[in-house]
Design an enzyme around this catalytic site. Structure first.
Site, PDB file in Angstrom:
ATOM      1  N   GLU A   1       1.644  -0.501  -5.001  1.00 52.02           N
ATOM      2  CA  GLU A   1       0.711   0.568  -5.324  1.00 52.02           C
ATOM      3  C   GLU A   1       1.603   1.787  -5.510  1.00 52.02           C
ATOM      4  O   GLU A   1       2.068   2.377  -4.528  1.00 52.02           O
ATOM      5  CB  GLU A   1      -0.294   0.799  -4.207  1.00 52.02           C
ATOM      6  CG  GLU A   1      -1.297   1.892  -4.542  1.00 52.02           C
ATOM      7  CD  GLU A   1      -2.243   2.218  -3.397  1.00 52.02           C
ATOM      8  OE1 GLU A   1      -3.421   2.514  -3.673  1.00 52.02           O
ATOM      9  OE2 GLU A   1      -1.805   2.208  -2.228  1.00 52.02           O
TER      10      GLU A   1
ATOM     11  N   ASP B   1       0.836  -1.192   0.000  1.00 52.65           N
ATOM     12  CA  ASP B   1       0.000   0.000   0.000  1.00 52.65           C
ATOM     13  C   ASP B   1       0.873   1.246   0.000  1.00 52.65           C
ATOM     14  O   ASP B   1       1.845   1.343   0.766  1.00 52.65           O
ATOM     15  CB  ASP B   1      -0.892  -0.025   1.252  1.00 52.65           C
ATOM     16  CG  ASP B   1      -1.791   1.179   1.355  1.00 52.65           C
ATOM     17  OD1 ASP B   1      -2.664   1.345   0.492  1.00 52.65           O
ATOM     18  OD2 ASP B   1      -1.614   1.962   2.318  1.00 52.65           O
TER      19      ASP B   1
END
Length: 715
Positions: A393, A357
């Site tokens: 990401e 993330d």
């Protein structure tokens, strides 16, 4: 099992500084904690009656405080108290009134009671950021406790599937959302790891030809105080404080260490089915938030080591994540924490990869994202982590944080440009054809220069963050009123199209168009070069009623409604068809980029060719004309990379005709070097994707409005 009770003093041996955390070896437990700033550290053993026994850690090696307790076995609850400077202006926030959770804790017990006891500043003070003396209210009884676990588990013959990237199909899922309403999962297992590993779930994934399940955060996380006050919860789980522990609220068995064994059992079940397990991990920040957050572990242990602090005023935190803080991956012990956590999940928990993330935050050496940062260097040389799937990401909210295409060679990336382009193309945005062609063929403009392959592009159109696929074709605007933020949260520019009516409708024409648009997107996703990812529930038309940010909605709004398997049976069957079609045909999952030329000298037909609807090869003027309909020929006899056994790969050849217009369009089947007989393979105008077409070179075929027709070469 032995555990500490009030008044009992266990035998204390020196122990070892490594491994960090609490490690049971079959006879006793070694405890180890890093703190460079501490003057003194106490290990606190919590008895069954809630009282604590404090043990001073006298052994210190390289800022690691440690001991070994031969009488302590699994099930023992514990924490730490760290004595040191309270000087926020210098970045130090030691507060021994706080029972601190083990950063290496592998299991946790209890819950948080939000109130003054969790905070190291006066909640009633006018200046909440002041460096005044903290209230010194003990947090024991108001915070969770760490728990010693039994690390031994019978894995049997478990083996990781190790599916090659070019054969991978990822299914993004939420442990609770996937299982909470499934009628085939026993009620007591719904919302748990055991429920996710149940045969009913695994059979669904196998029917879709999914090869990997990517789990939204399962590291132990905290529910924000603000959300709890609103009657909401941190449903998504991007609020980690325990990077070694599976979230205990997802365990059907709540005994000490039960979540660990249950998670391992789930992984073993997936592996037996040939499905990899990838974890969405959040190493960019922690649940402690900014200077107004609670003191749970990192802040009280060594604030300046674990967090990026603001230059010029160390009371405050650098925030590249929008959550209040950013982990300091530049510090060697923080970087060690991340690496130890990753290795633990691979070696002990047998997971097959990670999706990072806001990965750009981890790569920030100072302010800029640095491809040569220590984080990338250590990942590259690690013999364990470098061998599993690594998905970035590739953005954060800081300046220069959007880094799609810029991660190093080992990495694959969520391709946000693919998402945006495919959405724009099928909703009819002008001037997207060239970009669409690039995304369809693996985004060589992003990945080829760094020596990566098409599989480096994790292709997705929807994910947990944003509209579901059904909502993408049903809403022009977000509808997040249930989140309690007056619809201010969530992305406002969604590149969505409601097909004529906002939200639910009974209009059969609009419903038919929405169904076709979903099929267009699913087919495009599966027929693109790269690694496709499906968001859970998209295959059955799951809706969040226009809410594009259900991070706080632990309810039927966010859970999968499995009755849609019957309501939208055609969509489910279509999804199975196109994923199976991809699996069967190697030309849609090439290991190398297209070159636009024949595979071998002397051959005439190139590996790829683009045509106008009139059947003429595209010219540079055609690409710049703004026209949005095109057909593309994929040569199944021109696949350069051999298979895993070194054999030449050969496949059928295909012609894909894309019509994003609102009117039917006549496509001429190319002739000349590409003269062939063709049969229909997939037609998104049909609810099941069926086509019975039989065509010869030079013939004309009518492609329905907003649809994709795939033809297979038959002669």
């Amino acid at each position: 099992m032995a555990s500490a009770e009030a008044g009992s003093v266990p035998m204390i041996w020196p122990g070892d500084p490594y491994p960090l955390g609490a490690t049971y070896d079959g006879a006793g437990t070694n405890f180890s904690l890093f703190s460079e700033i501490a003057d003194r550290v106490e290990l606190c053993l919590i008895g069954k009656d809630g009282h604590e026994e404090r043990i001073n850690l006298d052994e210190v090696d390289g800022y690691v405080w440690h001991c070994y307790l031969p009488t302590i076995t699994p099930g023992q609850r514990y924490g730490f108290r760290v004595y040191g400077p309270w000087d926020p202006a210098a970045g130090h926030r030691c507060d021994p009134s706080k029972l601190l959770l083990d950063p290496y804790g592998k299991s946790f017990h209890g819950d948080f009671t939000f109130g003054q006891a969790l905070y190291s500043y006066d909640l009633a003070a006018d200046d909440l950021a002041s460096g005044g003396v903290p209230p010194r209210i003990d947090s024991l009884g108001h915070t969770m406790t760490s728990v010693v676990i039994n690390p031994f588990f019978q894995w049997g013959s478990d083996r990781p599937p190790r599916t090659p990237y070019h054969e991978t199909v990822i299914y993004e899922a939420h442990v609770k959302g996937m299982t909470q309403r499934h009628p085939g999962v026993p009620e007591e297992l719904r919302g748990t790891y055991a429920g996710l590993g149940h045969p009913a779930i695994i059979e669904h994934l196998k029917s879709l030809n999914v090869t990997a399940i990517e789990l939204m955060p399962v590291h132990q996380f905290m529910h924000d105080h603000r959300l709890l006050d609103l009657g909401l919860r941190n449903y998504w789980g991007y609020n980690t404080f325990g990077f070694f522990a599976p979230h205990q609220q997802y365990a059907a068995t709540r005994n000490a260490g039960g979540a660990v064994a249950e998670f391992k059992t789930m992984v073993r079940a997936f592996h037996e089915a040939g499905i990899e397990v990838i974890l969405d991990v959040v190493y960019n920040h922690t649940a402690e938030g900014n200077h107004l957050g609670p003191t749970v572990n990192f802040r009280g242990i060594d604030n300046a080591a674990y967090y990026r602090l603001l230059d010029g005023d160390l009371r405050y935190y650098k925030d590249f994540t929008g959550t209040g803080n950013s982990l300091n991956a530049r510090h060697p012990h923080t970087l060690q924490l991340i690496m130890d956590s990753l290795r633990y999940w691979v070696l002990d928990m047998h997971v097959d990869g990670f999706r990072f993330d806001l990965a750009s935050t981890l790569a920030r050496e100072f302010y800029d994202v640095d491809r040569l940062s220590a984080f990338f260097d250590i990942i590259q040389q690690d013999p364990v982590i470098s061998q599993v799937k690594l998905i970035a990401e590739p953005w954060d909210i800081g300046e220069g944080g959007y880094q799609v295409g810029n991660f190093p060679g080992l990495w694959t990336e969520w391709n946000g440009k693919y998402r945006d382009t495919v959405r724009d193309y099928w909703r009819g945005e002008p001037a997207t054809l060239g970009e669409f062609a690039s995304r369809l063929t693996g985004s060589s403009d992003l990945y080829e220069a760094t020596g990566r392959r098409p599989s480096a592009s994790i292709n997705f159109v929807t994910c947990h963050d944003g509209f579901t696929l059904a909502d993408l074709v049903s809403y022009n605007e977000k509808h997040n009123e249930a989140n309690g933020e007056d619809n201010r949260d969530g992305e406002s520019h969604n590149r969505s199209w409601n097909c004529g009516v906002e939200g639910p409708t009974d209009d059969p024409d609009i419903l038919a168009l929405r169904g076709k648009q979903m099929r267009n997107i699913l087919a495009t996703l599966m027929l693109s070069q790269g690694t496709p990812m499906i968001a859970h529930g998209d295959e059955i038309g799951r809706t969040q009623r226009g809410n594009n940010n259900v991070y706080c909605q632990d309810s039927e709004l966010s859970w999968m409604d499995w009755s849609l398997c019957q309501t939208n049976a055609d969509l489910l069957e279509f999804t199975r068809k196109v994923v199976g079609f991809r699996k069967k045909h190697a030309v849609f999952r090439r290991r190398r980029f297209f070159e636009g030329k024949p595979l071998r000298t002397g051959e005439q037909i190139r590996d790829i060719a683009w045509f106008t609807p009139s059947g003429q090869e595209m010219t540079s003027e055609d690409w710049e004309s703004g026209f949005e309909c095109v057909s593309v020929f994929l040569n199944g006899d021109a696949i350069p990379a051999p298979d895993e056994r070194g054999q030449r790969v050969s496949d059928d050849s295909f012609l894909m005709c894309f019509n994003s217009h609102d009117q039917p369009l006549e496509f001429v089947v190319p002739d000349g070097d590409y003269a062939n007989a063709w049969s229909g393979a997939i037609d998104t105008a049909d609810p099941l994707g069926e086509s019975t077409l039989e065509l010869a070179a030079g013939q004309t075929v009518s492609v329905e409005p907003r649809s994709l027709l795939v033809l297979r070469k038959t002669a």
